[in-house]
Design a protein around this motif. Structure first.
Motif, short mmCIF file in Angstrom:
data_model
loop_
_atom_site.label_atom_id
_atom_site.label_comp_id
_atom_site.label_asym_id
_atom_site.label_seq_id
_atom_site.Cartn_x
_atom_site.Cartn_y
_atom_site.Cartn_z
N TYR A 59 0.85 -1.20 0.00
CA TYR A 59 0.00 0.00 0.00
C TYR A 59 0.88 1.25 0.00
CZ TYR A 59 -3.96 2.90 1.68
OH TYR A 59 -4.95 3.83 1.83
N ARG A 60 0.63 2.16 -0.95
CA ARG A 60 1.40 3.41 -1.04
C ARG A 60 2.91 3.16 -1.03
NH1 ARG A 60 -1.05 8.37 -0.61
NH2 ARG A 60 -3.25 8.37 0.00
N ALA A 61 3.35 2.21 -1.81
CA ALA A 61 4.79 1.88 -1.89
C ALA A 61 5.47 2.58 -3.06
CB ALA A 61 4.97 0.37 -1.99
N ARG A 62 4.75 3.48 -3.73
CA ARG A 62 5.29 4.29 -4.83
C ARG A 62 5.85 3.43 -5.96
NH1 ARG A 62 8.97 8.73 -2.17
NH2 ARG A 62 8.85 9.55 -4.29
N LEU A 63 5.20 2.33 -6.21
CA LEU A 63 5.60 1.44 -7.30
C LEU A 63 5.21 2.03 -8.64
CD1 LEU A 63 4.50 -2.03 -5.89
CD2 LEU A 63 6.85 -1.34 -6.41
N ASN A 64 6.16 2.06 -9.56
CA ASN A 64 5.88 2.52 -10.91
C ASN A 64 5.56 1.35 -11.84
OD1 ASN A 64 6.40 5.33 -10.41
ND2 ASN A 64 8.56 4.82 -10.28
N GLU A 65 6.01 0.18 -11.45
CA GLU A 65 5.69 -1.02 -12.22
C GLU A 65 5.74 -2.24 -11.30
OE1 GLU A 65 8.50 -2.15 -15.21
OE2 GLU A 65 10.16 -1.17 -14.18
N LEU A 66 5.00 -3.25 -11.68
CA LEU A 66 4.99 -4.51 -10.94
C LEU A 66 5.75 -5.54 -11.76
CD1 LEU A 66 3.73 -5.79 -8.36
CD2 LEU A 66 1.91 -6.64 -9.84
N PRO A 67 6.84 -6.10 -11.22
CA PRO A 67 7.64 -7.05 -12.00
C PRO A 67 6.88 -8.35 -12.26
CG PRO A 67 8.39 -7.02 -9.72
CD PRO A 67 7.39 -5.91 -9.85
N GLY A 68 7.15 -8.95 -13.41
CA GLY A 68 6.53 -10.22 -13.74
C GLY A 68 6.89 -11.32 -12.77
N SER A 69 8.04 -11.14 -12.10
CA SER A 69 8.49 -12.15 -11.14
C SER A 69 7.58 -12.28 -9.94
CB SER A 69 9.92 -11.83 -10.68
OG SER A 69 9.98 -10.54 -10.07
N ILE A 70 6.63 -11.34 -9.78
CA ILE A 70 5.67 -11.45 -8.68
C ILE A 70 4.90 -12.76 -8.78
CG2 ILE A 70 3.74 -10.33 -9.88
CD1 ILE A 70 4.67 -9.54 -6.25
N SER A 71 4.79 -13.28 -10.00
CA SER A 71 4.03 -14.53 -10.22
C SER A 71 4.69 -15.73 -9.56
CB SER A 71 3.90 -14.79 -11.72
OG SER A 71 5.17 -15.03 -12.31
#
Length: 489
Positions: free
Chosen positions: A324-336
């Motif tokens: 939450y509110r981590a200032r992420l600009n993108e989510l890496p595919g490795s999250i999978s």
């Protein structure tokens, strides 16, 4: 005349140095964070040249065992917090308000501030304050803080420019009125020191006590299960904390730990760890020492430089990840690769697209994507067959992927505050949908198919043309009422 010229020249030079301090906006800092991290070395390396050469697992376990470098860093962080709070006090600001201030400071070798970014959170609950109140608040305080940074010298000098990040409580100390009380719960150091039955204590709530280090008294309690040290001024969480034998939940949020403050001992008992708003800019590698961890809260930190999921992948039992509110600009595919994750919270970030690989997380039950900048959801979203809750409000969505109709077990769907002109047809195929929120879209009609959702308990359509013009069919409303569906418009 010559002396006067020299004085004027000196004033001009001093003024030009002051003018060079740049207060970065959020967008400016987000865009340059990676570059700045390369140009300015970490302040820890200036204070302690050996910083980072000793593995965390063999690092100091208590303040008494700190190295001279660690002691110096602790003194430095404490002094900076005092300086900032003293500034607010002299300016007569925040005396009746509690705030949390996050600072990213980029200093020249002599300690003068070259660039700085700061961000306020006006409370510790995570609730977003009224926009107008927050705007007025920043308008009053930001100029004062920027001016102060332009004359402030950070108490470190070296051979190279350096960077420093910290989070701190400023202003009035937060209230402790809502503390949970009951058998087995202690809320003050005095209670902890005086109790004659430490074996009966299972929960210590030591938040907002102005602590600067972890109190030794916590080690008295062999059956301690929950430890709350949040909203203090603690810079180091020693390994010893993680060795409390029955500890299953640890909250150290809103403490200025930074990148080197979390010293984790390998354990198999900790289940929940909250390190929100601790000044970290990456997932600490040491977190992976908590092999049985099920819930990890990382929000209110600055991950604008990217999210490295490698430490997370070593935690084979992780089910709940909060960004939450981590200032992420993108989510890496490795999250999978976090195969066991059931809850993923990405509220309030800067995400414009989501990787299709997100749809490989087959155990996800709750996905929160609200308050981002999404125009579309992943095409293969329907592969998340166990998904029960999907929050996507406050984005730029105008349609849903066709595969959404395969989300057989979806119970809650919130697509409010988007750009939908009609109710997406996929909605009508969801057999167990209980709550549908389409508030503040562009709906001009409510189709009769909505009556097919026999399990629907709540329907929100406020803020749409149909609700503003009150053109919802009376007969349809009566049918929904017969299905025991509450309609909010």
């Amino acid at each position: 005349m010559g002396n006067l010229f020299r004085i004027l020249f000196g004033v001009l030079i001093a003024g030009s140095v002051t003018a060079q301090t740049v207060c970065l906006t959020k967008s400016e800092h987000d865009a340059t964070a990676k570059k700045l991290a390369k140009e300015y070395i970490a302040v820890e390396k200036v204070v302690d040249p050996t910083f980072g050469t000793v593995p965390v697992a063999t690092g100091p376990r208590s303040p008494e065992e700190w190295t001279p470098g660690e002691k110096k860093r602790f003194e430095l962080y404490t002094q900076f917090e005092k300086d900032v709070n003293q500034m607010f006090k002299k300016a007569g600001l925040l005396q009746d308000t509690t705030c949390y201030l996050l600072v990213h400071l980029y200093a020249r070798a002599d300690g003068s501030v070259d660039k700085v970014y700061h961000e306020f959170s006006t409370n510790f609950s995570g609730k977003v304050p009224d926009t107008l109140v927050l705007t007025r608040f920043k308008k009053r305080i930001n100029p004062v803080l920027c001016q102060w940074f332009s004359t402030y010298r950070f108490p470190v000098t070296g051979d190279k420019p350096y960077r420093y990040s910290s989070g701190m409580a400023v202003g009035k100390q937060p209230s402790r009125r809502k503390l949970r009380r009951g058998p087995g719960i202690l809320t003050t150091l005095e209670q902890a020191e005086k109790t004659t039955r430490p074996d009966t204590v299972k929960r210590l709530v030591f938040n907002t006590l102005e602590l600067t280090e972890v109190p030794e008294v916590i080690y008295r309690f062999p059956n301690l299960e929950v430890l709350d040290l949040s909203i203090n001024g603690i810079h180091i969480i020693p390994e010893k904390v993680f060795m409390i034998p029955k500890l299953r939940q640890l909250d150290v949020s809103y403490n200025p730990l930074g990148s080197d403050g979390l010293h984790v001992a390998r354990n198999k008992h900790l289940k929940i760890l909250n390190i929100q708003s601790t000044g970290i800019t990456a997932v600490p590698k040491a977190v992976a020492q908590n092999r049985r961890l099920e819930s990890l809260w990382l929000g209110y930190n600055n991950f604008s430089g990217g999210l490295n999921t490698a430490p997370l992948r070593r935690m084979r039992h992780l089910k709940d990840l909060n960004l939450y509110r981590a200032r992420l600009n993108e989510l890496p595919g490795s999250i999978s690769r976090l195969k066991r994750l059931e809850v993923l919270d990405l509220y309030y970030n800067n995400l414009r697209v989501l990787p299709e690989r997100l749809c490989r997380m087959r155990r996800l039950q709750q996905l929160a994507l609200s308050n981002n900048k999404l125009n579309d959801l992943p095409r293969k979203l329907g592969r998340l067959r166990k998904l029960q809750v999907l929050y996507t409000h406050h984005n730029f969505l105008a349609s849903l992927p066709a595969s959404l109709e395969k989300l057989y077990y979806l119970r809650i769907l919130d697509i409010g505050h988007n750009a939908f002109g009609t109710v997406p047809p996929q909605v009508f195929t969801l057999p167990y949908l209980e709550e549908l929120d389409m508030s503040h879209n562009r709906l001009t009609e409510l189709p009769v198919q909505i009556n097919q959702l026999h399990t629907l308990k709540k329907l929100f359509i406020r803020g749409n043309p149909i609700s503003e013009q009150k053109t919802v069919s009376a007969s349809l409303l009566k049918q929904l009422e017969g299905n025991k569906t509450e309609v909010f418009y």
